[in-house]
Write a protein that holds these residues in place. Structure first.
Motif, short mmCIF file in Angstrom:
data_model
loop_
_atom_site.label_atom_id
_atom_site.label_comp_id
_atom_site.label_asym_id
_atom_site.label_seq_id
_atom_site.Cartn_x
_atom_site.Cartn_y
_atom_site.Cartn_z
N CYS A 174 15.99 -2.96 11.84
CA CYS A 174 16.93 -3.79 12.59
C CYS A 174 16.75 -5.25 12.19
CB CYS A 174 16.68 -3.66 14.09
SG CYS A 174 17.03 -2.02 14.76
N TRP B 270 24.72 -7.33 21.09
CA TRP B 270 24.28 -6.46 19.99
C TRP B 270 23.03 -5.69 20.39
CZ3 TRP B 270 19.65 -6.95 17.14
CH2 TRP B 270 19.60 -6.23 15.93
N CYS C 101 20.20 -2.54 18.69
CA CYS C 101 19.80 -1.81 17.49
C CYS C 101 18.59 -0.94 17.80
CB CYS C 101 19.47 -2.81 16.38
SG CYS C 101 19.11 -2.04 14.79
N ASN D 109 18.78 2.38 10.89
CA ASN D 109 18.92 1.81 12.22
C ASN D 109 20.33 2.08 12.74
OD1 ASN D 109 20.66 -0.82 11.87
ND2 ASN D 109 19.15 -0.91 10.21
N GLN E 223 23.20 0.73 15.17
CA GLN E 223 23.59 -0.52 15.80
C GLN E 223 24.79 -0.32 16.72
OE1 GLN E 223 23.92 -3.98 13.29
NE2 GLN E 223 22.49 -3.13 11.80
#
Length: 197
Positions: free
Chosen positions: A31, A136, A138, A145, A147
């Motif tokens: 991330c 956001w 992650c 990752n 997201q």
């Protein structure tokens, strides 16, 4: 025992990966570390109120829902409730509670808890409190990752100036290049979400 565990984990991954791929954006590597991007001295009072979703990466929680609004109400100086209302086949409400990861820094990084789901860490990358907010999250898994990204605004539609600002922030953070879903915010379709019917 370890080999059996590894085989089971690979099987689970093989089964779940298509669903995860459809539901979040999958990227290679770790991330991102938006160390200087989250909001310093985040103000829960200013952040409180109604937010309308404008864009998002698709996610398991919302599926293909439209009309998403989030009503934020302060609990105390370090936490708030966030009630998400959306329309999938019918209007639905999900209650979440969020608190600062670091109450001393108060930098817009939160832990969000929904009933029956694991805690989710998410960051407010940018907001002016009055027009838009960009959030956001992650999760790292093996060498990839997953997201999630949300762009919300105080109104169901945004003007060109706000759109330019949002796109600038997304570009600076290397976000939103693919898979952004524009929310369906038609007033007639959303009336039973925006107001009780």
């Amino acid at each position: 025992m370890f080999i059996l565990f590894s085989v089971i984990m690979m099987l689970i991954l093989f089964i779940l990966l298509p669903a995860l791929a459809h539901s979040q954006q999958i990227f290679g590597g770790r991330c991102s570390d938006f160390t200087n991007t989250s909001i310093p001295n985040f103000d829960i009072d200013k952040y409180s109120g109604r937010w309308f979703e404008i864009y998002r990466y698709n996610n398991v929680i919302q599926m293909n829902a439209d009309c998403t609004v989030v009503d934020v109400s302060k609990i105390d100086d370090n936490s708030f409730n966030a009630d998400m209302k959306l329309k999938l086949f019918t209007p639905m409400t999900m209650h979440t509670k969020a608190h600062f990861i670091d109450p001393v820094k108060r930098n817009g990084k939160f832990i969000d808890k929904m009933p029956y789901l694991p805690e989710l860490e998410y960051w407010v990358l940018d907001t002016d409190y009055e027009t838009y907010t960009i959030e956001w999250s992650c999760i790292e898994f093996l060498k990839t990752n997953l997201q999630m990204l949300w762009v919300l605004a105080r109104r169901p539609k945004i003007d060109e100036k706000t759109e330019r600002k949002i796109q600038t922030v997304l570009k600076q953070n290397n976000l939103g290049k693919r898979g952004m879903r524009k929310s369906g915010n038609d007033p007639e379709n959303c009336k039973c979400v925006y107001k009780d019917c």
